[in-house]
Design a protein around this motif. Structure first.
Motif, PDB file in Angstrom:
ATOM      1  N   TRP A 257       6.233   8.535   4.426  1.00  0.00           N
ATOM      2  CA  TRP A 257       5.021   7.796   4.123  1.00  0.00           C
ATOM      3  C   TRP A 257       4.405   7.113   5.348  1.00  0.00           C
ATOM      4  O   TRP A 257       3.305   6.612   5.301  1.00  0.00           O
ATOM      5  CB  TRP A 257       5.301   6.766   3.042  1.00  0.00           C
ATOM      6  CG  TRP A 257       6.333   5.735   3.438  1.00  0.00           C
ATOM      7  CD1 TRP A 257       6.120   4.598   4.126  1.00  0.00           C
ATOM      8  CD2 TRP A 257       7.739   5.813   3.199  1.00  0.00           C
ATOM      9  NE1 TRP A 257       7.304   3.938   4.325  1.00  0.00           N
ATOM     10  CE2 TRP A 257       8.313   4.669   3.767  1.00  0.00           C
ATOM     11  CE3 TRP A 257       8.570   6.742   2.567  1.00  0.00           C
ATOM     12  CZ2 TRP A 257       9.685   4.424   3.715  1.00  0.00           C
ATOM     13  CZ3 TRP A 257       9.923   6.487   2.506  1.00  0.00           C
ATOM     14  CH2 TRP A 257      10.464   5.344   3.074  1.00  0.00           C
TER      15      TRP A 257
ATOM     16  N   PHE B 269      -0.039   7.025   1.258  1.00  0.00           N
ATOM     17  CA  PHE B 269       0.156   8.465   1.119  1.00  0.00           C
ATOM     18  C   PHE B 269      -0.515   9.200   2.278  1.00  0.00           C
ATOM     19  O   PHE B 269      -1.702   9.034   2.517  1.00  0.00           O
ATOM     20  CB  PHE B 269      -0.440   8.963  -0.201  1.00  0.00           C
ATOM     21  CG  PHE B 269       0.275   8.453  -1.419  1.00  0.00           C
ATOM     22  CD1 PHE B 269       1.644   8.237  -1.397  1.00  0.00           C
ATOM     23  CD2 PHE B 269      -0.420   8.187  -2.579  1.00  0.00           C
ATOM     24  CE1 PHE B 269       2.310   7.764  -2.529  1.00  0.00           C
ATOM     25  CE2 PHE B 269       0.233   7.718  -3.716  1.00  0.00           C
ATOM     26  CZ  PHE B 269       1.604   7.507  -3.683  1.00  0.00           C
TER      27      PHE B 269
ATOM     28  N   ASP C 209       0.843  -1.191   0.000  1.00  0.00           N
ATOM     29  CA  ASP C 209       0.000   0.000   0.000  1.00  0.00           C
ATOM     30  C   ASP C 209       0.883   1.247   0.000  1.00  0.00           C
ATOM     31  O   ASP C 209       1.894   1.314   0.703  1.00  0.00           O
ATOM     32  CB  ASP C 209      -0.912  -0.006   1.219  1.00  0.00           C
ATOM     33  CG  ASP C 209      -1.879   1.157   1.208  1.00  0.00           C
ATOM     34  OD1 ASP C 209      -2.951   1.022   0.609  1.00  0.00           O
ATOM     35  OD2 ASP C 209      -1.554   2.209   1.789  1.00  0.00           O
ATOM     36  N   ALA C 210       0.494   2.256  -0.786  1.00  0.00           N
ATOM     37  CA  ALA C 210       1.309   3.465  -0.891  1.00  0.00           C
ATOM     38  C   ALA C 210       1.354   4.227   0.420  1.00  0.00           C
ATOM     39  O   ALA C 210       2.364   4.855   0.749  1.00  0.00           O
ATOM     40  CB  ALA C 210       0.778   4.355  -2.006  1.00  0.00           C
TER      41      ALA C 210
ATOM     42  N   ALA D 291       2.237   2.434 -10.203  1.00  0.00           N
ATOM     43  CA  ALA D 291       1.357   1.964  -9.132  1.00  0.00           C
ATOM     44  C   ALA D 291       0.065   1.400  -9.705  1.00  0.00           C
ATOM     45  O   ALA D 291      -0.393   1.803 -10.784  1.00  0.00           O
ATOM     46  CB  ALA D 291       1.038   3.097  -8.162  1.00  0.00           C
TER      47      ALA D 291
ATOM     48  N   THR E 193      -4.186   2.589  -3.559  1.00  0.00           N
ATOM     49  CA  THR E 193      -2.953   2.758  -4.320  1.00  0.00           C
ATOM     50  C   THR E 193      -1.907   1.782  -3.814  1.00  0.00           C
ATOM     51  O   THR E 193      -1.578   1.782  -2.630  1.00  0.00           O
ATOM     52  CB  THR E 193      -2.413   4.200  -4.191  1.00  0.00           C
ATOM     53  OG1 THR E 193      -3.446   5.127  -4.547  1.00  0.00           O
ATOM     54  CG2 THR E 193      -1.215   4.412  -5.102  1.00  0.00           C
ATOM     55  N   ARG E 194      -1.396   0.961  -4.708  1.00  0.00           N
ATOM     56  CA  ARG E 194      -0.354  -0.006  -4.354  1.00  0.00           C
ATOM     57  C   ARG E 194       0.851   0.218  -5.263  1.00  0.00           C
ATOM     58  O   ARG E 194       0.744   0.127  -6.481  1.00  0.00           O
ATOM     59  CB  ARG E 194      -0.890  -1.436  -4.486  1.00  0.00           C
ATOM     60  CG  ARG E 194      -2.008  -1.743  -3.480  1.00  0.00           C
ATOM     61  CD  ARG E 194      -2.496  -3.177  -3.574  1.00  0.00           C
ATOM     62  NE  ARG E 194      -3.448  -3.465  -2.515  1.00  0.00           N
ATOM     63  CZ  ARG E 194      -3.130  -3.874  -1.295  1.00  0.00           C
ATOM     64  NH1 ARG E 194      -1.845  -4.050  -0.988  1.00  0.00           N
ATOM     65  NH2 ARG E 194      -4.049  -4.117  -0.390  1.00  0.00           N
ATOM     66  N   MET E 195       1.985   0.511  -4.637  1.00  0.00           N
ATOM     67  CA  MET E 195       3.187   0.839  -5.395  1.00  0.00           C
ATOM     68  C   MET E 195       3.732  -0.414  -6.082  1.00  0.00           C
ATOM     69  O   MET E 195       3.999  -1.433  -5.432  1.00  0.00           O
ATOM     70  CB  MET E 195       4.243   1.449  -4.488  1.00  0.00           C
ATOM     71  CG  MET E 195       3.784   2.729  -3.774  1.00  0.00           C
ATOM     72  SD  MET E 195       3.213   4.030  -4.900  1.00  0.00           S
ATOM     73  CE  MET E 195       4.751   4.462  -5.723  1.00  0.00           C
TER      74      MET E 195
ATOM     75  N   MET F 141      -1.583  10.120  -9.184  1.00  0.00           N
ATOM     76  CA  MET F 141      -0.280   9.957  -8.548  1.00  0.00           C
ATOM     77  C   MET F 141       0.337  11.307  -8.192  1.00  0.00           C
ATOM     78  O   MET F 141       0.083  12.314  -8.852  1.00  0.00           O
ATOM     79  CB  MET F 141       0.663   9.193  -9.478  1.00  0.00           C
ATOM     80  CG  MET F 141       0.298   7.740  -9.649  1.00  0.00           C
ATOM     81  SD  MET F 141       0.517   6.801  -8.122  1.00  0.00           S
ATOM     82  CE  MET F 141       2.311   6.747  -8.027  1.00  0.00           C
TER      83      MET F 141
ATOM     84  N   ARG G  49       9.660   5.799  -4.984  1.00  0.00           N
ATOM     85  CA  ARG G  49       8.701   6.370  -4.047  1.00  0.00           C
ATOM     86  C   ARG G  49       8.892   7.879  -4.019  1.00  0.00           C
ATOM     87  O   ARG G  49       9.999   8.385  -4.240  1.00  0.00           O
ATOM     88  CB  ARG G  49       8.913   5.830  -2.622  1.00  0.00           C
ATOM     89  CG  ARG G  49       8.782   4.329  -2.471  1.00  0.00           C
ATOM     90  CD  ARG G  49       7.326   3.891  -2.561  1.00  0.00           C
ATOM     91  NE  ARG G  49       7.176   2.486  -2.190  1.00  0.00           N
ATOM     92  CZ  ARG G  49       7.372   1.473  -3.018  1.00  0.00           C
ATOM     93  NH1 ARG G  49       7.757   1.701  -4.260  1.00  0.00           N
ATOM     94  NH2 ARG G  49       7.187   0.230  -2.609  1.00  0.00           N
TER      95      ARG G  49
END
Length: 272
Positions: free
Chosen positions: A269, A125, A122-123, A157, A138-140, A179, A145
């Motif tokens: 993050w 953010f 998971d990002a 992503a 959102t998954r990187m 993004m 990053r």
């Protein structure tokens, strides 16, 4: 060629949860103009492209949209739109509509080889930096990053809308703009990088996609200077079909005060 016709409509405010720097996400603002432009057509045509210019931040106040059909035929149409707030223009757009084709048979570039969404982190953010990100899963899918100390200004992503039911072209507009700026991948300072112009081009792959599915987004910096950055993006469905491509011209607004830009720690993050 038919004579130009103009129509207008009042729109409710954009919720503050969609804010970026000082206004609403440009991709969402663009959907408001694209939707109204499409409503003016008298034939069934699909969006093929949209070019938006952002003149001022869109706040959480009522809006007025005006659209003019510049040209319409059985196979294509061009519509110009202006979005107003507080009796002044805040965004402009030119939309191209056209007939849809069959499932694409030629695609110049393949989708990047990345893990599935389930295998990507998971990002995370933080809402204080990216309030609008709460509307997306959102998954990187790559190593880069934001503020990760990298040297390659590009990020990849998987994204999926959480709570917004949009037609597929409008969903593509939002996802292509979801993004953080790609230049952040090679930055250590948090500076405002608002979009001045945003264009999106839609493929026939959209006709075979669903706006609620996972989509892969790759965003990269083409060139950047102290004041401006040019960015390209691509959107694929999970089966590797190219859905849309975008390009943005962003302005880099560096603070002029004595403290300068905000230094971002490596664990940014992890903050909420």
């Amino acid at each position: 060629m038919n004579a130009a016709t103009t129509s207008e409509a009042s729109l409710p405010p954009v919720d503050r949860s969609w804010r970026t720097w000082s206004g609403a996400l440009g991709g969402l603002v663009s959907t408001l103009m694209l939707r109204h432009a499409g409503d003016q057509l008298t034939v069934d045509l699909a969006p093929r492209s949209l070019h938006s210019s952002f003149l001022a931040p869109v706040s959480d106040h009522p809006l007025l949209v005006r659209s003019e059909v510049v040209r319409q035929s059985r196979t294509s149409a061009v519509v110009r739109s202006v979005l107003e707030q507080h009796e002044r223009p805040v965004a402009l757009a030119t939309a191209l509509f056209g007939i849809t084709g069959d499932k694409p048979t030629l695609q110049a570039a393949g989708m990047p080889v990345v893990p599935t969404p389930a295998d990507c982190p998971d990002a995370g953010f933080p809402a204080r930096m990216f309030p609008y990100a709460a509307h997306f899963e959102t998954r990187m899918a790559g190593e880069e990053r934001p503020f990760g100390g990298g040297t390659h200004p590009e990020m990849t992503a998987w994204l999926r809308l959480r709570d917004l039911d949009l037609p597929i072209a409008e969903a593509a507009l939002v996802l292509l703009d979801a993004m953080p700026p790609a230049v952040y991948a090679a930055a250590s300072e948090l500076v405002a990088v608002p979009t001045a112009e945003y264009s999106a081009h839609f493929t026939d792959g959209l006709s075979f996609a669903d706006s609620g599915d996972w989509a892969l987004v790759r965003v990269g910096t083409d060139q950047s200077s102290d004041g401006w950055t040019v960015e390209s993006s691509s959107l694929w469905s999970a089966d590797g079909t190219l859905l849309a491509v975008g390009r943005q011209t962003r302005q880099i607004l560096r603070p002029t005060g004595p403290e300068g830009a905000l230094k971002v720690p490596p664990t940014w993050w992890q903050s909420s």
